[in-house]
Write a protein that holds these residues in place. Structure first.
Motif, mmCIF file in Angstrom:
data_model
loop_
_atom_site.group_PDB
_atom_site.id
_atom_site.type_symbol
_atom_site.label_atom_id
_atom_site.label_comp_id
_atom_site.label_asym_id
_atom_site.label_seq_id
_atom_site.Cartn_x
_atom_site.Cartn_y
_atom_site.Cartn_z
ATOM 1 N N LYS A 103 53.439 24.516 19.050
ATOM 2 C CA LYS A 103 52.975 25.177 20.262
ATOM 3 C C LYS A 103 54.023 25.195 21.364
ATOM 4 C CE LYS A 103 49.729 22.304 19.329
ATOM 5 N NZ LYS A 103 49.778 22.149 17.883
ATOM 6 N N HIS A 104 54.250 26.396 21.915
ATOM 7 C CA HIS A 104 55.192 26.624 23.009
ATOM 8 C C HIS A 104 54.385 27.078 24.220
ATOM 9 C CE1 HIS A 104 58.500 26.645 20.056
ATOM 10 N NE2 HIS A 104 57.613 27.251 19.291
ATOM 11 N N LEU A 105 54.695 26.550 25.386
ATOM 12 C CA LEU A 105 53.968 26.911 26.608
ATOM 13 C C LEU A 105 54.858 27.649 27.591
ATOM 14 C CD1 LEU A 105 51.528 26.719 28.581
ATOM 15 C CD2 LEU A 105 52.502 24.543 29.359
ATOM 16 N N LEU A 106 54.326 28.755 28.100
ATOM 17 C CA LEU A 106 54.887 29.402 29.272
ATOM 18 C C LEU A 106 53.839 29.236 30.361
ATOM 19 C CD1 LEU A 106 56.567 32.564 27.742
ATOM 20 C CD2 LEU A 106 57.590 30.363 28.345
ATOM 21 N N ARG A 107 54.196 28.505 31.387
ATOM 22 C CA ARG A 107 53.254 28.063 32.427
ATOM 23 C C ARG A 107 52.534 29.229 33.097
ATOM 24 N NH1 ARG A 107 53.852 23.685 36.967
ATOM 25 N NH2 ARG A 107 55.625 23.023 35.752
ATOM 26 N N GLY A 108 51.226 29.002 33.299
ATOM 27 C CA GLY A 108 50.414 29.933 34.068
ATOM 28 C C GLY A 108 50.114 29.364 35.436
ATOM 29 N N ASN A 109 49.445 30.117 36.254
ATOM 30 C CA ASN A 109 49.146 29.682 37.617
ATOM 31 C C ASN A 109 48.175 28.507 37.660
ATOM 32 O OD1 ASN A 109 47.426 32.004 36.763
ATOM 33 N ND2 ASN A 109 46.305 31.501 38.624
ATOM 34 N N ASN A 110 47.459 28.236 36.587
ATOM 35 C CA ASN A 110 46.536 27.105 36.533
ATOM 36 C C ASN A 110 47.068 25.954 35.672
ATOM 37 O OD1 ASN A 110 44.185 28.020 38.123
ATOM 38 N ND2 ASN A 110 44.169 29.667 36.607
ATOM 39 N N ASP A 111 48.377 25.886 35.485
ATOM 40 C CA ASP A 111 48.992 24.831 34.682
ATOM 41 C C ASP A 111 49.853 23.930 35.577
ATOM 42 O OD1 ASP A 111 47.930 25.746 32.224
ATOM 43 O OD2 ASP A 111 49.549 27.228 32.066
ATOM 44 N N PRO A 112 49.293 22.797 36.031
ATOM 45 C CA PRO A 112 50.079 21.878 36.869
ATOM 46 C C PRO A 112 51.152 21.154 36.045
ATOM 47 C CG PRO A 112 47.946 20.923 36.375
ATOM 48 C CD PRO A 112 47.934 22.322 35.811
ATOM 49 N N GLY A 143 50.044 30.548 29.043
ATOM 50 C CA GLY A 143 49.535 29.956 30.265
ATOM 51 C C GLY A 143 48.045 29.889 30.466
ATOM 52 N N ASP A 144 47.679 29.033 31.424
ATOM 53 C CA ASP A 144 46.298 28.702 31.782
ATOM 54 C C ASP A 144 45.585 28.030 30.609
ATOM 55 O OD1 ASP A 144 46.908 29.678 34.250
ATOM 56 O OD2 ASP A 144 45.423 31.277 34.252
ATOM 57 N N VAL A 145 46.051 26.832 30.319
ATOM 58 C CA VAL A 145 45.603 26.089 29.147
ATOM 59 C C VAL A 145 44.249 25.437 29.358
ATOM 60 C CG1 VAL A 145 46.163 24.202 27.559
ATOM 61 C CG2 VAL A 145 47.986 25.646 28.479
ATOM 62 N N ALA A 146 44.135 24.581 30.373
ATOM 63 C CA ALA A 146 42.929 23.753 30.505
ATOM 64 C C ALA A 146 42.674 23.383 31.959
ATOM 65 C CB ALA A 146 43.074 22.480 29.676
ATOM 66 N N ARG A 147 41.433 23.095 32.253
ATOM 67 C CA ARG A 147 41.032 22.687 33.609
ATOM 68 C C ARG A 147 41.603 21.313 33.973
ATOM 69 N NH1 ARG A 147 39.100 23.376 38.628
ATOM 70 N NH2 ARG A 147 37.322 22.107 39.180
ATOM 71 N N ARG A 148 41.530 20.369 33.009
ATOM 72 C CA ARG A 148 41.967 18.999 33.273
ATOM 73 C C ARG A 148 43.244 18.689 32.470
ATOM 74 N NH1 ARG A 148 36.719 19.224 32.600
ATOM 75 N NH2 ARG A 148 36.812 18.515 30.455
ATOM 76 N N PRO A 149 44.361 18.509 33.161
ATOM 77 C CA PRO A 149 45.624 18.236 32.465
ATOM 78 C C PRO A 149 45.558 17.018 31.557
ATOM 79 C CG PRO A 149 46.012 18.612 34.804
ATOM 80 C CD PRO A 149 44.530 18.576 34.613
ATOM 81 N N GLY A 150 44.737 16.035 31.911
ATOM 82 C CA GLY A 150 44.614 14.844 31.080
ATOM 83 C C GLY A 150 44.029 15.111 29.704
ATOM 84 N N ASP A 151 43.409 16.270 29.520
ATOM 85 C CA ASP A 151 42.816 16.643 28.224
ATOM 86 C C ASP A 151 43.793 17.372 27.314
ATOM 87 O OD1 ASP A 151 40.452 15.624 29.248
ATOM 88 O OD2 ASP A 151 39.540 17.603 29.602
ATOM 89 N N VAL A 152 44.923 17.813 27.850
ATOM 90 C CA VAL A 152 45.798 18.725 27.115
ATOM 91 C C VAL A 152 46.402 18.102 25.860
ATOM 92 C CG1 VAL A 152 47.903 20.134 27.253
ATOM 93 C CG2 VAL A 152 46.243 20.161 29.135
#
Length: 173
Positions: free
Chosen positions: A72-81, A52-61
């Motif tokens: 890559k596997h993601l477990l969402r963080g509080n800053n991951d919309p 979690g907490d990958v990037a500031r701008r989701p469009g960059d991910v």
């Protein structure tokens, strides 16, 4: 195939440099080093759990994920919309996972737990979110980049004696 864990990359987020006192002049330098460290550690056939907490701008991910080695596997963080979770390039997404690796049961989540499933039967809790600021608990490990030289970490590194993890005196030879 090797298995890696990481969290709290916060790509493109200048606030993280200030709040966490990361040693970078700007986000371009921070992002470049994290990508470099990731790709130096992780090979194309390796698996990485990003907690979690990958990037500031989701469009960059999606573009970032293309630049990073491994599955890559993601477990969402509080800053991951939702847009971060939906970005192309994730092999799986979720909020919580339990997996077996190297003879250990792992409980994975962005958030550290006070107690977790299997805790008293040897299960390990791997987490992010705290940027190395929590007092360590037995069998609980912060896998965030702030704690591990801005690179993903393997389970064996987490389980190594402290001196060996830090590369300091007393490391096993």
């Amino acid at each position: 195939m090797a298995l890696f864990f990481t969290a709290d990359t916060h790509f493109g987020d200048h606030r993280t440099i200030n709040i966490q006192k990361r040693p970078f002049a700007d986000v371009a330098a921070m992002d470049a080093l994290i990508v470099e460290q990731w790709n130096a550690a992780v090979g194309p056939g390796d698996d990485v759990w990003h907690l979690g907490d990958v990037a500031r701008r989701p469009g960059d991910v999606a573009a970032l994920l293309e630049r990073l080695n491994g599955t890559k596997h993601l477990l969402r963080g509080n800053n991951d919309p939702d847009a971060t979770v939906a970005a192309a390039g994730w092999a799986s997404v979720g909020d919580y996972a339990e997996i077996d690796a190297d003879g250990h049961r792992l409980v994975l989540c962005h958030y550290p737990f006070r107690s977790w499933n299997g805790q008293h039967r040897g299960a390990l809790n791997l987490h992010g979110h705290s940027h190395g600021r929590l007092k360590p608990m037995p069998r609980q490990f912060d896998v965030g980049v702030d704690v591990h030289g801005f690179a993903p970490v393997r389970l064996a590194q987490l389980l190594a004696p402290e001196a060996e993890r830090r590369g300091g005196a007393g490391a096993a030879s």
